[in-house]
Design a protein around this motif. Structure first.
Motif: not given
Length: 210
Positions: A12-16, A22-29, A54-56, A102-107
């Motif tokens: 559910e967190l990934l779909l928000e 936030c997670l995408e940025m933290l994957l990079q640095k 995300l920490m929890a 997965m894709v509906a929230p992005l669209f």
């Protein structure tokens, strides 16, 4: 390293959308709270809530704290380079329904941004309609337009927006080359910084179903 997460809430967190950013940025640095808030456009409180979530659920941890007078500045990072969430722990009944979740929230996020832009410019799409025409390359195109653009398809809004769906006939090698070029182009613009936020979504998949 790939970390397996087994709590249904992790998906559910990934779909928000903002949490995903936030997670995408933290994957990079590693990033601070203020850096994440600036990127997402959220308040510090809303950003902190997402980081705490995300920490929890095991995505993020504190990398280190930067000491200063007053409260220390925390730098966050992901707990792994990749994350795996088993399909079995989700509430989806089929893989197809999971893909749509997965894709509906992005669209939806992209379309809401487009509709808001139209309203802000006093050209709500509800007062417009559907325009079917040839694009500059001669291909058929269908899109939503406001009333004042229906007879002048060459006019554009003050900001750029583009939604396009195309079927290409390629070899596997050509498709891989296209994918590489698309990712390189996206990477080029990810390195830039401007005052406005744009939603970008893209996809490429084999469609040989007859």
């Amino acid at each position: 390293m790939t970390r397996t997460l087994t709590h249904p809430r992790a998906l559910e967190l990934l779909l928000e959308a903002h949490t995903f950013t936030c997670l995408e940025m933290l994957l990079q640095k590693e990033c601070t709270l203020s850096q994440l808030a600036q990127k997402t456009g959220l308040s510090a409180g809303s950003t902190l809530y997402r980081i705490q979530q995300l920490m929890a659920y095991g995505f993020v941890e504190v990398a280190h704290e930067e000491k200063r007078s007053g409260r220390a500045i925390k730098h966050y990072r992901t707990t792994a380079e990749a994350f795996y969430i088993p399909f079995a722990i989700t509430s989806a009944e089929t893989a197809e329904s999971m893909c749509w979740r997965m894709v509906a929230p992005l669209f939806q996020h992209a379309m809401n941004a487009l509709l808001k832009q139209a309203r802000d410019q006093n050209t709500p799409l509800e007062k417009g309609g559907i325009l079917f025409q040839k694009d500059p390359s001669g291909e058929a195109q269908i899109k939503m337009v406001s009333e004042n653009l229906k007879s002048d398809s060459t006019r554009t809004a003050s900001s750029a927006h583009h939604f396009h769906w195309e079927t290409l006939h390629l070899t596997h090698e050509q498709a891989r080359a296209l994918n590489t070029e698309m990712m390189a182009l996206l990477s080029k613009y990810q390195s830039l910084s401007g005052p406005h936020s744009y939603v970008v979504f893209s996809g490429l998949t084999l469609d040989d179903a007859k």
